[in-house]
Design an enzyme around this catalytic site. Structure first.
Site, PDB file in Angstrom:
ATOM      1  N   ASP A 100       0.871  -1.171   0.000  1.00 31.31           N
ATOM      2  CA  ASP A 100       0.000   0.000   0.000  1.00 31.31           C
ATOM      3  C   ASP A 100       0.917   1.234   0.000  1.00 31.31           C
ATOM      4  OD1 ASP A 100      -2.535   1.323   0.394  1.00 31.31           O
ATOM      5  OD2 ASP A 100      -2.151   1.395   2.531  1.00 31.31           O
ATOM      6  N   GLY A 102       3.900   1.183   1.130  1.00 29.36           N
ATOM      7  CA  GLY A 102       5.244   0.651   0.909  1.00 29.36           C
ATOM      8  C   GLY A 102       6.096   0.646   2.170  1.00 29.36           C
ATOM      9  N   LYS A 128      -1.287  -1.691  -4.574  1.00 31.88           N
ATOM     10  CA  LYS A 128      -2.155  -0.511  -4.623  1.00 31.88           C
ATOM     11  C   LYS A 128      -1.267   0.698  -4.910  1.00 31.88           C
ATOM     12  CE  LYS A 128      -5.405  -0.717  -1.098  1.00 31.88           C
ATOM     13  NZ  LYS A 128      -5.903  -0.268   0.229  1.00 31.88           N
TER      14      LYS A 128
HETATM   15  P1  IMP Z   1       1.938  -0.457   3.789  1.00 33.21           P
HETATM   16  O1  IMP Z   1       3.002  -0.488   4.832  1.00 33.21           O
HETATM   17  O2  IMP Z   1       1.153   0.825   3.809  1.00 33.21           O
HETATM   18  O3  IMP Z   1       2.422  -0.797   2.405  1.00 33.21           O
HETATM   19  O4  IMP Z   1       0.853  -1.475   4.208  1.00 33.21           O
HETATM   20  C1  IMP Z   1       0.981  -2.791   4.080  1.00 33.21           C
HETATM   21  C2  IMP Z   1       0.069  -3.500   5.046  1.00 33.21           C
HETATM   22  O5  IMP Z   1      -1.141  -2.764   5.300  1.00 33.21           O
HETATM   23  C3  IMP Z   1      -0.365  -4.798   4.449  1.00 33.21           C
HETATM   24  O6  IMP Z   1       0.499  -5.836   4.805  1.00 33.21           O
HETATM   25  C4  IMP Z   1      -1.753  -4.982   5.027  1.00 33.21           C
HETATM   26  O7  IMP Z   1      -1.660  -5.682   6.244  1.00 33.21           O
HETATM   27  C5  IMP Z   1      -2.263  -3.604   5.302  1.00 33.21           C
HETATM   28  N1  IMP Z   1      -3.197  -3.144   4.237  1.00 33.21           N
HETATM   29  C6  IMP Z   1      -2.991  -2.174   3.321  1.00 33.21           C
HETATM   30  N2  IMP Z   1      -4.042  -2.029   2.506  1.00 33.21           N
HETATM   31  C7  IMP Z   1      -4.944  -2.937   2.905  1.00 33.21           C
HETATM   32  C8  IMP Z   1      -6.253  -3.307   2.420  1.00 33.21           C
HETATM   33  O8  IMP Z   1      -6.823  -2.768   1.441  1.00 33.21           O
HETATM   34  N3  IMP Z   1      -6.862  -4.307   3.108  1.00 33.21           N
HETATM   35  C9  IMP Z   1      -6.302  -4.945   4.182  1.00 33.21           C
HETATM   36  N4  IMP Z   1      -5.079  -4.652   4.642  1.00 33.21           N
HETATM   37  C10 IMP Z   1      -4.403  -3.654   4.016  1.00 33.21           C
END
Ligand code: IMP
Ligand code: MG
Length: 173
Positions: A100, A102, A128
């Site tokens: 998401d 990152g 995403k």
């Molecule tokens: P990042 O650190 O923002 O890239 O987020 C990654 C983590 O956020 C993932 O491993 C998920 O656990 C959670 N996450 C991000 N987007 C979603 C979503 O749309 N649904 C469920 N979990 C999400």
């Protein structure tokens, strides 16, 4: 919050997971591989991949938390449980359910690189890109998703919906 439209059916997911698993196995060419699975969201995904990866695979679980019960990242990522794992000198594949902002993948990658692996690659079921804040390389990607919150096939919201066999949108209403 309620369940919305199905984004990927279980059949679509199974087909794509098989393709990813086969690509990883081909690239690995019989060398041992350490899979680092980021809990808890990628349990189903890793289990699906495992069937296609062959015998020379060690699966290790790590925890990386940035989310609490909301749907937005804090950017603060805590990584744990990577103390005694088979990483030094090995080919490592970091697996997560979704990338998401990152931050999670970037933090885990940094922690893994400090352990002197032979190589590090990344694999995510969902990407995403619209929400990216940190540039992270994704070597294997299942599907791209728009900027909506999705659940199922391991992905949760506040601990719910992980067990769904498909991936669906979560609606605010
Ligand atoms: P990042 O650190 O923002 O890239 O987020 C990654 C983590 O956020 C993932 O491993 C998920 O656990 C959670 N996450 C991000 N987007 C979603 C979503 O749309 N649904 C469920 N979990 C999400
Ligand atoms: Mg996760």
């Amino acid at each position: 919050m309620s369940l919305g439209q199905v984004v990927f059916t279980s059949e679509q997911i199974a087909r794509r997971v098989a393709e990813l698993g086969e690509a990883i196995r081909r690239d690995q060419a019989g060398r041992p591989l350490t899979v680092l699975a980021i809990l808890h969201g990628c349990i189903q995904f890793v289990d699906g991949l495992r069937e296609h990866l062959g015998d020379e695979v060690t699966i290790e679980l790590i925890q990386a938390s940035s989310y609490r019960d909301g749907t937005a990242s804090t950017g603060n990522v805590a990584v744990s449980r990577y103390g005694k794992m088979a990483v030094a000198g090995r080919d490592v594949l970091i697996v997560d359910d979704i990338v998401d902002t990152g931050h999670t993948l970037a933090a885990v990658r940094k922690a893994v690189e400090a352990m002197e692996p032979r190589s590090v690659r990344t694999c995510v079921l969902l990407d995403k890109p619209a929400r990216r804040q940190v540039d992270v390389a994704i070597d294997y990607r299942g599907f791209e998703v728009p900027d909506v919150f999705v659940v199922g096939y391991g992905l949760d919201h506040a601990g719910r919906y992980r067990d769904l066999p498909h991936i669906a949108r979560l609606e605010q209403a």
